[in-house]
Design a protein around this motif. Sequence first.
Motif, PDB file in Angstrom:
ATOM      1  N   ASP A  46       0.528  -6.610  -4.394  1.00 37.21           N
ATOM      2  CA  ASP A  46       1.497  -5.984  -3.597  1.00 37.21           C
ATOM      3  C   ASP A  46       2.395  -6.936  -2.912  1.00 37.21           C
ATOM      4  O   ASP A  46       1.736  -8.130  -2.223  1.00 37.21           O
ATOM      5  CB  ASP A  46       1.063  -5.001  -2.809  1.00 37.21           C
ATOM      6  CG  ASP A  46       0.558  -3.778  -3.504  1.00 37.21           C
ATOM      7  OD1 ASP A  46       0.720  -3.766  -4.721  1.00 37.21           O
ATOM      8  OD2 ASP A  46      -0.398  -2.916  -2.925  1.00 37.21           O
ATOM      9  N   ALA A  63       5.285  -7.842   0.097  1.00 35.51           N
ATOM     10  CA  ALA A  63       6.125  -7.082   1.138  1.00 35.51           C
ATOM     11  C   ALA A  63       7.129  -8.365   2.010  1.00 35.51           C
ATOM     12  O   ALA A  63       6.478  -9.471   2.128  1.00 35.51           O
ATOM     13  CB  ALA A  63       5.439  -6.539   2.377  1.00 35.51           C
ATOM     14  N   ASP A  64       8.118  -7.833   2.272  1.00 31.07           N
ATOM     15  CA  ASP A  64       9.113  -8.910   3.016  1.00 31.07           C
ATOM     16  C   ASP A  64      10.076  -8.025   3.959  1.00 31.07           C
ATOM     17  O   ASP A  64      10.333  -6.644   3.615  1.00 31.07           O
ATOM     18  CB  ASP A  64       9.906  -9.672   1.900  1.00 31.07           C
ATOM     19  CG  ASP A  64      10.717 -10.902   2.623  1.00 31.07           C
ATOM     20  OD1 ASP A  64      10.063 -11.271   3.770  1.00 31.07           O
ATOM     21  OD2 ASP A  64      11.605 -11.333   1.996  1.00 31.07           O
ATOM     22  N   THR A  65      10.268  -8.752   5.033  1.00 34.51           N
ATOM     23  CA  THR A  65      10.948  -8.150   5.927  1.00 34.51           C
ATOM     24  C   THR A  65      12.550  -8.996   6.127  1.00 34.51           C
ATOM     25  O   THR A  65      12.517 -10.339   6.559  1.00 34.51           O
ATOM     26  CB  THR A  65      10.495  -8.258   7.491  1.00 34.51           C
ATOM     27  OG1 THR A  65       9.119  -7.305   7.261  1.00 34.51           O
ATOM     28  CG2 THR A  65      11.299  -7.599   8.377  1.00 34.51           C
ATOM     29  N   PRO A  86      12.282  -2.839  -4.802  1.00 35.29           N
ATOM     30  CA  PRO A  86      11.145  -2.475  -3.848  1.00 35.29           C
ATOM     31  C   PRO A  86      11.599  -0.982  -3.132  1.00 35.29           C
ATOM     32  O   PRO A  86      12.711  -0.735  -3.135  1.00 35.29           O
ATOM     33  CB  PRO A  86      11.534  -3.602  -2.802  1.00 35.29           C
ATOM     34  CG  PRO A  86      12.844  -3.975  -2.920  1.00 35.29           C
ATOM     35  CD  PRO A  86      13.185  -3.758  -4.054  1.00 35.29           C
ATOM     36  N   ASP A 116      12.021  -3.290   5.959  1.00 35.70           N
ATOM     37  CA  ASP A 116      10.975  -3.821   4.973  1.00 35.70           C
ATOM     38  C   ASP A 116      11.077  -3.536   3.711  1.00 35.70           C
ATOM     39  O   ASP A 116      11.413  -2.348   3.441  1.00 35.70           O
ATOM     40  CB  ASP A 116       9.772  -3.230   5.590  1.00 35.70           C
ATOM     41  CG  ASP A 116       9.396  -3.408   7.037  1.00 35.70           C
ATOM     42  OD1 ASP A 116       9.758  -4.727   7.621  1.00 35.70           O
ATOM     43  OD2 ASP A 116       8.895  -2.776   8.005  1.00 35.70           O
ATOM     44  N   THR A 172       9.134  -3.384  -0.087  1.00 42.02           N
ATOM     45  CA  THR A 172       7.653  -3.521  -0.684  1.00 42.02           C
ATOM     46  C   THR A 172       7.727  -3.310  -2.040  1.00 42.02           C
ATOM     47  O   THR A 172       8.270  -2.076  -2.463  1.00 42.02           O
ATOM     48  CB  THR A 172       7.100  -2.494  -0.007  1.00 42.02           C
ATOM     49  OG1 THR A 172       7.026  -2.890   1.346  1.00 42.02           O
ATOM     50  CG2 THR A 172       5.384  -2.415  -0.295  1.00 42.02           C
ATOM     51  N   TRP A 173       7.267  -4.299  -2.721  1.00 42.35           N
ATOM     52  CA  TRP A 173       6.875  -4.155  -4.160  1.00 42.35           C
ATOM     53  C   TRP A 173       5.371  -3.965  -4.454  1.00 42.35           C
ATOM     54  O   TRP A 173       4.636  -4.748  -3.595  1.00 42.35           O
ATOM     55  CB  TRP A 173       7.480  -5.462  -5.095  1.00 42.35           C
ATOM     56  CG  TRP A 173       8.680  -5.677  -4.874  1.00 42.35           C
ATOM     57  CD1 TRP A 173       9.650  -5.384  -5.885  1.00 42.35           C
ATOM     58  CD2 TRP A 173       9.643  -6.499  -4.112  1.00 42.35           C
ATOM     59  NE1 TRP A 173      10.825  -5.756  -5.851  1.00 42.35           N
ATOM     60  CE2 TRP A 173      10.809  -6.463  -4.532  1.00 42.35           C
ATOM     61  CE3 TRP A 173       9.225  -7.258  -2.944  1.00 42.35           C
ATOM     62  CZ2 TRP A 173      12.192  -7.265  -4.014  1.00 42.35           C
ATOM     63  CZ3 TRP A 173      10.365  -7.826  -2.295  1.00 42.35           C
ATOM     64  CH2 TRP A 173      11.699  -7.941  -2.890  1.00 42.35           C
ATOM     65  N   THR A 174       5.133  -2.852  -5.282  1.00 47.43           N
ATOM     66  CA  THR A 174       3.896  -2.548  -5.436  1.00 47.43           C
ATOM     67  C   THR A 174       3.348  -2.695  -6.778  1.00 47.43           C
ATOM     68  O   THR A 174       4.165  -2.695  -7.835  1.00 47.43           O
ATOM     69  CB  THR A 174       3.746  -1.004  -5.315  1.00 47.43           C
ATOM     70  OG1 THR A 174       4.237  -0.721  -3.794  1.00 47.43           O
ATOM     71  CG2 THR A 174       2.266  -0.423  -5.234  1.00 47.43           C
TER      72      THR A 174
END
Length: 244
Positions: free
Chosen positions: A177, A179-181, A208, A214, A216-218
């Motif tokens: 997974d 995540a980036d902000t 995402p 935020d 998020t790629w899962t």
Amino acid sequence: RTADVDETLTYTVTATTATGAGISSAHDLTITDVIPEGLVPDEASIAASGGSYVSGTRTITWTVAGPVAPGGNVSFTYNATVGDSADLGAATEFVNTATLTSYHGVAQAERDDHDGSPNPERTYRSYGPLDDVVTVTPAFPELAIAKTSQGDATVGSPLTWTLTVNNDSTVASAALDLADTLPDNWSYVADSATLSIGGGAAGPLTNPSIAGQDLTWTDIADLAPNTSLVVTYQATPAFDARDN
């Protein structure tokens, strides 16, 4: 030794009678093995080895009538699998202790009286316990991430961001997974993400999930040892991003 998450370990427990002058056969052996927390026992393999398993104490017990002659041995093999990594820590060790709880130098029939009760005229020694320990350390992937941008940001124009993840360990990472902000007042550009693994050609990556700033790629991919993956995407700064 080390073991990967979900790896199946094969344990072999062997009891060997010594050799030399004055050594007799071993009788009525009781052998136990306590399976450490964090390992999932294969109960079918335990049953196939002739052992009985008590889940509450995580203990396998084998009984051997014998005789096990000098130089001879009895051996038992079973499997256990390393459990979920979420339940393990960096300091986790699987310390497995097998114990020859007791054994005798004389057969049960000789130790008993004619009616099957213990012979009241003699006291027979019980030997043990003897134990041996095997320690297995679970191995975890070691990941590092770096984020870069390309060029200068211009209000209203998409800017490309690059996320690079390196697996610098000898263990694969599964179902990664990411995540980036985004900075305030930036917006993700739909369908702009790409994915490249191990230096291969970049292909499209699904959008995402977005919560505020935020991203998020899962379950992007599995990442093999000593391999990197690169995710790029675009985001656009609004006018108010000048104040960031």
